[in-house]
Motif scaffolding. Structure first.
Motif, short mmCIF file in Angstrom:
data_model
loop_
_atom_site.label_atom_id
_atom_site.label_comp_id
_atom_site.label_asym_id
_atom_site.label_seq_id
_atom_site.Cartn_x
_atom_site.Cartn_y
_atom_site.Cartn_z
N LEU A 182 0.79 4.06 -2.91
CA LEU A 182 0.52 5.47 -2.61
C LEU A 182 1.72 6.35 -2.92
O LEU A 182 1.56 7.49 -3.36
CB LEU A 182 0.08 5.63 -1.16
N ARG A 223 -4.19 5.02 -10.37
CA ARG A 223 -5.47 5.68 -10.10
C ARG A 223 -6.60 4.63 -10.00
O ARG A 223 -7.49 4.76 -9.18
CB ARG A 223 -5.80 6.71 -11.18
N HIS A 246 -10.30 11.19 -1.86
CA HIS A 246 -10.58 11.98 -3.06
C HIS A 246 -11.98 12.55 -2.97
O HIS A 246 -12.86 11.96 -2.35
CB HIS A 246 -10.44 11.10 -4.30
N LYS A 252 -6.66 6.25 -1.54
CA LYS A 252 -6.25 7.66 -1.53
C LYS A 252 -7.51 8.51 -1.43
O LYS A 252 -8.36 8.46 -2.32
CB LYS A 252 -5.47 7.98 -2.81
N CYS A 289 -6.06 2.52 -6.71
CA CYS A 289 -6.41 3.28 -5.50
C CYS A 289 -7.93 3.41 -5.33
O CYS A 289 -8.40 3.83 -4.28
CB CYS A 289 -5.78 4.66 -5.54
N THR A 337 1.67 6.82 -6.61
CA THR A 337 0.56 7.70 -6.96
C THR A 337 0.95 9.16 -6.78
O THR A 337 0.51 10.02 -7.54
CB THR A 337 -0.68 7.37 -6.08
N SER A 338 1.78 9.43 -5.79
CA SER A 338 2.24 10.81 -5.56
C SER A 338 3.47 11.17 -6.38
O SER A 338 3.59 12.29 -6.87
CB SER A 338 2.56 10.99 -4.07
N LYS A 394 0.83 -1.21 0.00
CA LYS A 394 0.00 0.00 0.00
C LYS A 394 0.86 1.25 0.00
O LYS A 394 0.60 2.20 -0.75
CB LYS A 394 -0.94 0.00 1.21
#
Length: 160
Positions: A24, A132, A89, A87, A135, A27-28, A20
């Motif tokens: 993440l 994306r 959102h 994440k 997540c 993703t960043s 995880k």
């Protein structure tokens, strides 16, 4: 993707904290790689005739993306299937993915001048889309829709 597949992915990453954290982190980090590459690219071509198209094409793609998002105002997977995304959102405006559109049009724009660099960024854009989805903030169609907008504007590069 079905509710069962999303829940499988979400549960897997929640049960494996290192995986995880990696997801993440990607993703960043990956969008920052695209942004930094774009800034370096613009600096390298600042006195080139290609500068104006290299700025206007991504703007056009993002404007089209924004108008499309407002028109559809599609719910996100976590809204449709009632789960907590990996994440956090905001709700709505899922289709098309802005991250996917941005990353892909920048990658295509760079590919025109620097094919090897651009190709590596195309792969990065694909990874951004995948993160994306994993997540739980986008459906695959959202990511593909973003790529389609980028491809449409990317075709313009053939005539520049």
């Amino acid at each position: 993707m079905s509710k069962q597949r999303y829940l499988f992915c979400i549960n897997y990453f929640n049960q494996h904290p290192k995986a995880k954290a990696c997801l993440l982190g990607l993703t960043s980090l990956l969008p920052l790689v695209i942004l930094l590459s774009y800034c370096i690219f613009l600096f390298k071509i600042i006195y080139s005739n290609y500068l104006i198209p290299a700025v206007l094409l991504p703007i056009g793609a993002l404007m089209t993306n924004t108008l499309t998002r407002r028109y559809f105002n599609a719910p996100r997977p976590f809204e449709v299937y009632a789960f907590t995304p990996l994440k956090p959102h905001d709700n709505g405006n899922s289709f098309p993915s802005r991250h996917s559109t941005s990353a892909m049009i920048i990658a295509l724009t760079i590919t025109k001048v620097y094919p090897i660099w651009g190709t590596s960024l195309i792969l990065t854009a694909i990874l951004i889309g995948l993160t994306r989805i994993l997540c739980g903030v986008h459906f695959p169609k959202d990511v593909l829709g973003g790529f389609a907008i980028a491809a449409f504007f990317g075709l313009t590069l053939l005539w520049i």
